[in-house]
Write a protein that holds these residues in place. Sequence first.
Motif, short mmCIF file in Angstrom:
data_model
loop_
_atom_site.label_atom_id
_atom_site.label_comp_id
_atom_site.label_asym_id
_atom_site.label_seq_id
_atom_site.Cartn_x
_atom_site.Cartn_y
_atom_site.Cartn_z
N ALA A 146 0.90 -1.12 0.01
CA ALA A 146 -0.25 -0.18 0.00
C ALA A 146 0.98 1.35 -0.17
N SER A 147 1.97 1.37 0.50
CA SER A 147 2.73 2.47 0.72
C SER A 147 4.01 2.27 -0.03
N ASN A 152 5.27 9.57 -1.91
CA ASN A 152 4.03 10.15 -1.96
C ASN A 152 3.23 9.99 -0.57
N LEU A 153 2.61 11.24 -0.09
CA LEU A 153 2.28 11.20 1.00
C LEU A 153 1.11 10.42 1.27
N ARG A 154 0.05 10.49 0.42
CA ARG A 154 -1.03 9.77 0.36
C ARG A 154 -0.76 8.21 0.36
N SER A 155 0.23 7.97 -0.41
CA SER A 155 0.38 6.28 -0.38
C SER A 155 0.95 5.89 1.19
N THR A 156 1.85 6.70 1.50
CA THR A 156 2.16 6.31 2.91
C THR A 156 1.06 6.37 4.07
N GLU A 157 0.25 7.23 3.79
CA GLU A 157 -0.77 7.47 4.82
C GLU A 157 -1.69 6.23 4.41
N ALA A 158 -2.08 5.89 3.23
CA ALA A 158 -2.75 4.58 3.21
C ALA A 158 -2.42 3.37 3.78
N GLY A 234 -5.62 6.23 -1.48
CA GLY A 234 -4.38 6.68 -1.19
C GLY A 234 -3.42 5.72 -2.18
N ALA A 235 -3.41 4.50 -2.01
CA ALA A 235 -2.59 3.62 -2.63
C ALA A 235 -2.41 3.98 -4.16
N VAL A 239 -2.04 -1.15 -7.23
CA VAL A 239 -2.21 -1.70 -5.77
C VAL A 239 -3.45 -1.68 -5.36
N THR A 240 -4.46 -0.99 -5.70
CA THR A 240 -6.07 -0.62 -5.21
C THR A 240 -6.77 -1.79 -6.16
#
Lengths: 478, 204
Positions: A146-147, A152-158, A234-235, A239-240
Amino acid sequence: MMHFTLPMFGPILPELLVLAGALALLLLGAMRGEKAVGIIDMAAVVILLIAAVLVIFEPGTRTEAFSGSFVIDNFSRFMKGLVLIGSASAVVMSIDFFRAKHIRRFEFGILVLTSTAGMMVMVSARDLVMLYLGLELMSLSLYVIASIDRDNLRSTEAGLKYFVLGALSSGMLLYGASLIYGFTGTVTFAGVAEAVKQSAPIGLIFGLVFLFTGLAFKVSAVPFHMWTPDVYEGAPTPVTAFFSAAPKVAAIALFLRAALDAFPTIVPQWQQIIIFISIASMILGAFAAIGQRNIKRLMAYSSIGHVGYALIGLAAGTAQGVQGVLVYMAIYVAMTLGTFACILAMRRKSGMVEEIDQLAGLARTQPIVAMFFGALLFSLAGIPPLAGFFAKFYVFLAAIDAKLYALAVIGVVTSVVGAYYYLRIVKIMYMDEPADAFLPMPNGLRVILGVFGLFTILFFVYPSPLVAAAEAAAKSLF
Amino acid sequence: MNFSAVFFYLFSAVMLGSAFMVIASRNPVHSVLFLILTFVNAAGLFVLAGAEFLALILIVVYVGAVAVLFLFVVMMLDVDFAELRQGFLQYLPAGVIVGLIFLVELLLVVGAWVAGPGIANAVKAPIPPVAQVTNTQAIGRVLYTTYVHYFELAGIVLLVAMIGAIVLTLQHRKNVQRQNISAQNARSKKTALEIRKVRPGQGI
């Protein structure tokens, strides 16, 4: 003392292949670094497809390994086949995306392999320890995937959100498993079923509830769905796509086997839980998706809704219901992967776009893609004669035969509500003024979209192989 | 009250007290030290139960590795725990309610466990009996035979954790001086040394 012979490892051959492949590719990646990304992705697809062939040609007779904690039967063959196809397609879909985004991480293919091995273990697990190990192998790989776009901030947040909530759900599942072990004195499903037949004390029911809570997290059923929209949005998109196909199948398989294999005699006790989460998921999936503007978020709510429909079959608690779930998951995987192939093709020179409005006028700029996308959306909404209609048909039929009329009626109502937001996308594609054209679709995505799109459109011509396979698979649980 | 009962209550009391102090003490370093005390007392309880192998493993793994690692993290990272803790009281009511629910559930469960018929029979006896083999041997016998698949799978799970940590944190920075061993070994007297004549009073 136990003596090991080679034939003992026969039943786990596909799992061994996937894991050995992952280790070999890891070594290759460690030596060659990012130059090996292309080779590793291709090799991962090949390994997954070979494993799928091995699974399909396994004997259909029930075989147990490792003192009964691992079992192969028609059910495991069916579900493992789906899982492997889902994972292989996700890797194919990821290649162009990661290349275009300059995310070159050879670990992606390897983590897909390890998580797939975890899913296969989940499908075949027949005791609580195996169940947990498979689940954790899958989840841990998924948190990292997922990260994978870690800058990318959104990917790590996910990834972080998925990890925290996933760890919580694992904790609940373990708490439930320990209660079940405490009250029955055994971890095997057969032993638990035997103990439950004699008496089902309140503590055991508590354990069952916690176990189901943990599993409901993994299939993202309401009220344990909160992570889904954020993680899906976010991912990175491939990946999604991966998350919404293979892990769902594996978790549903685990759900079915745990419920029907370990607790067959107390169906009324857990049936009410399944009915509740099924209804809640269908309603939330239908209503919460209406306001979404981001197509990945919309697909997250759509997948929550679809899990609700699939669980109708489990709520019925009959062989027919399980058959319905299996047909549903097979068609769901095809529809979802096809849809994500279209979403991944939403790319302009300036980069990926994810807003639904950007699809405006796709019918004029890319008519063939728009046709397939439209058909897939109609199918997701459950409109005949597309595959999605048959998926819903089988589970509703099972619910009616099990006298769960309310469940079937709510299911039909929510699928009508859900049709609104699917058809809105079709309207935007066909009726609105064209926006700028997307870049041409990469070949990998074309193949995926073609295969799953045609499957969805032409399913009604020759549905019997899938339905018959699902029937045989469902019988092996009863 | 016999001797082992005295120790049981001693270990349990110290363990509960120090476990409470882990969450109650203001200084994070004190928290970790209390955590270590908790682990050591748990190990004492294991010894009382006759599980000496588990007791030592607990000390080696949790005290030796995990707690020390955690102490490093606390000391190296500048995390302001006092700030993290500020909202603590605000969540207290919700926490108390959840805690009460769990307590009621546990009481129900434990009550049923005592009263439930036939449960004592279902609890597995150690195989083989403790009197015949040491418990290191007993664990070893089943861990690498009957339960080898669990063991191997757990190994793969740990490997994935390691891959994950590397994927998410490893940075290949440019402009960082790295040791190049082959270049070091390839140095010879000619390339490494330069001899200059220095005349008195002039410098180079």
